[in-house]
Design a protein around this motif. Structure first.
Motif, PDB file in Angstrom:
ATOM      1  N   GLU A   1      12.019   5.252   3.333  1.00  0.00           N
ATOM      2  CA  GLU A   1      11.711   5.225   1.898  1.00  0.00           C
ATOM      3  C   GLU A   1      12.655   6.134   1.122  1.00  0.00           C
ATOM      4  O   GLU A   1      13.120   5.781   0.041  1.00  0.00           O
ATOM      5  CB  GLU A   1      10.255   5.646   1.653  1.00  0.00           C
ATOM      6  CG  GLU A   1       9.239   4.604   2.088  1.00  0.00           C
ATOM      7  CD  GLU A   1       9.313   3.325   1.264  1.00  0.00           C
ATOM      8  OE1 GLU A   1       9.226   3.397   0.025  1.00  0.00           O
ATOM      9  OE2 GLU A   1       9.454   2.254   1.866  1.00  0.00           O
TER      10      GLU A   1
ATOM     11  N   ARG B   1      -0.908  -7.991   8.036  1.00  0.00           N
ATOM     12  CA  ARG B   1       0.498  -7.922   7.611  1.00  0.00           C
ATOM     13  C   ARG B   1       1.243  -6.848   8.396  1.00  0.00           C
ATOM     14  O   ARG B   1       2.380  -7.051   8.819  1.00  0.00           O
ATOM     15  CB  ARG B   1       0.587  -7.603   6.119  1.00  0.00           C
ATOM     16  CG  ARG B   1       0.218  -8.743   5.223  1.00  0.00           C
ATOM     17  CD  ARG B   1       0.408  -8.328   3.781  1.00  0.00           C
ATOM     18  NE  ARG B   1      -0.152  -9.312   2.876  1.00  0.00           N
ATOM     19  CZ  ARG B   1      -0.352  -9.093   1.592  1.00  0.00           C
ATOM     20  NH1 ARG B   1      -0.048  -7.929   1.046  1.00  0.00           N
ATOM     21  NH2 ARG B   1      -0.858 -10.032   0.832  1.00  0.00           N
TER      22      ARG B   1
ATOM     23  N   LYS C   1       4.452  -7.149  10.961  1.00  0.00           N
ATOM     24  CA  LYS C   1       5.662  -6.347  10.730  1.00  0.00           C
ATOM     25  C   LYS C   1       5.955  -5.403  11.895  1.00  0.00           C
ATOM     26  O   LYS C   1       6.944  -4.690  11.879  1.00  0.00           O
ATOM     27  CB  LYS C   1       5.513  -5.524   9.442  1.00  0.00           C
ATOM     28  CG  LYS C   1       5.507  -6.356   8.195  1.00  0.00           C
ATOM     29  CD  LYS C   1       5.333  -5.490   6.962  1.00  0.00           C
ATOM     30  CE  LYS C   1       5.352  -6.350   5.700  1.00  0.00           C
ATOM     31  NZ  LYS C   1       5.290  -5.540   4.477  1.00  0.00           N
TER      32      LYS C   1
ATOM     33  N   GLU D   1       0.159  -1.337   1.789  1.00  0.00           N
ATOM     34  CA  GLU D   1       0.113  -1.162   3.245  1.00  0.00           C
ATOM     35  C   GLU D   1       0.248   0.308   3.640  1.00  0.00           C
ATOM     36  O   GLU D   1      -0.310   0.737   4.654  1.00  0.00           O
ATOM     37  CB  GLU D   1       1.217  -1.990   3.904  1.00  0.00           C
ATOM     38  CG  GLU D   1       1.017  -3.478   3.758  1.00  0.00           C
ATOM     39  CD  GLU D   1       2.275  -4.295   4.010  1.00  0.00           C
ATOM     40  OE1 GLU D   1       2.150  -5.525   4.113  1.00  0.00           O
ATOM     41  OE2 GLU D   1       3.391  -3.732   4.092  1.00  0.00           O
ATOM     42  N   SER D   2       0.958   1.080   2.825  1.00  0.00           N
ATOM     43  CA  SER D   2       1.146   2.492   3.156  1.00  0.00           C
ATOM     44  C   SER D   2      -0.175   3.263   3.156  1.00  0.00           C
ATOM     45  O   SER D   2      -0.308   4.255   3.869  1.00  0.00           O
ATOM     46  CB  SER D   2       2.149   3.156   2.203  1.00  0.00           C
ATOM     47  OG  SER D   2       1.593   3.318   0.911  1.00  0.00           O
TER      48      SER D   2
ATOM     49  N   LYS E   1       9.877  -3.817   5.555  1.00  0.00           N
ATOM     50  CA  LYS E   1       9.458  -2.756   4.649  1.00  0.00           C
ATOM     51  C   LYS E   1       7.937  -2.741   4.499  1.00  0.00           C
ATOM     52  O   LYS E   1       7.302  -3.774   4.344  1.00  0.00           O
ATOM     53  CB  LYS E   1      10.125  -2.972   3.295  1.00  0.00           C
ATOM     54  CG  LYS E   1       9.848  -1.881   2.299  1.00  0.00           C
ATOM     55  CD  LYS E   1      10.768  -2.032   1.111  1.00  0.00           C
ATOM     56  CE  LYS E   1      10.451  -1.125  -0.033  1.00  0.00           C
ATOM     57  NZ  LYS E   1      10.100   0.232   0.283  1.00  0.00           N
TER      58      LYS E   1
ATOM     59  N   SER F   1       4.785  -2.081   2.315  1.00  0.00           N
ATOM     60  CA  SER F   1       4.506  -2.069   0.880  1.00  0.00           C
ATOM     61  C   SER F   1       3.670  -0.843   0.505  1.00  0.00           C
ATOM     62  O   SER F   1       3.112  -0.163   1.372  1.00  0.00           O
ATOM     63  CB  SER F   1       3.753  -3.341   0.483  1.00  0.00           C
ATOM     64  OG  SER F   1       2.414  -3.282   0.958  1.00  0.00           O
TER      65      SER F   1
END
Length: 124
Positions: A78, A47, A51, A8-9, A3, A5
Motif C-alpha cells: 500500500e 474474495r 485472492k 477487505e482490509s 490488491k 480493497s
C-alpha cells in the motif's frame, strides 16, 4: 497477489489482530463497526480466499480463517502504491508534502532526524 480493497482490509485487520477466526467471529468483530451483515462479511471472506490473502481450514465442522498475507507485506504494498501514484515513487516529496501541510511535532522531527542518521550509517 491481487490488491486488497479497503473493505477487505477490515477483515484482514481483524485476523492480524486477533488471529485465526471463524466466519461468525469475523462477523462479530467487524460487522457492527462497518454496519455489515453476515452476507457482506462472507462475500469479503470469499474474495480474500480467491485472492489467496486468506486460507481456511476445517476444524470441528467449522471453517477457521487465517491470513496468508502478512500485515507488513500489505503495508509495504500500500505504501509503495501511494508513493508511486502520488509522488513518482520518491520518499522526499512525500515527507515534504506532509511537513508543509501539517504540523510536525518536535518528537516527530527528532524521529525523522534519527531515521536519516541511521540510513546514512547503513549506507557507509
Amino acid at each position: 497477489m491481487s490488491k486488497i480493497s479497503g473493505a477487505e482490509s477490515h477483515i484482514m485487520e481483524a485476523l492480524w489482530t486477533r488471529g485465526p477466526l471463524t466466519a461468525e467471529e469475523i462477523v462479530q468483530t467487524v460487522g457492527p463497526a462497518q454496519a455489515w451483515g453476515e452476507a457482506t462479511v462472507k462475500t469479503l471472506i470469499n474474495r480474500l480466499l480467491k485472492k489467496k490473502a486468506l486460507a481456511s481450514e476445517r476444524t470441528g465442522g467449522r471453517a477457521i480463517y487465517r491470513p496468508i498475507v502478512t500485515q507488513a507485506d500489505y503495508v509495504t504494498g500500500e505504501s509503495q502504491g501511494l508513493l508511486d501514484r502520488l509522488f513518482g515513487g520518491q520518499i522526499a516529496p512525500l515527507v515534504a508534502h506532509y511537513a508543509r501541510h501539517r504540523a510536525v511535532s518536535p518528537d516527530e522531527l527528532a524521529r525523522l532526524k534519527a531515521l536519516i542518521a541511521e540510513l546514512e550509517t547503513d549506507d557507509e
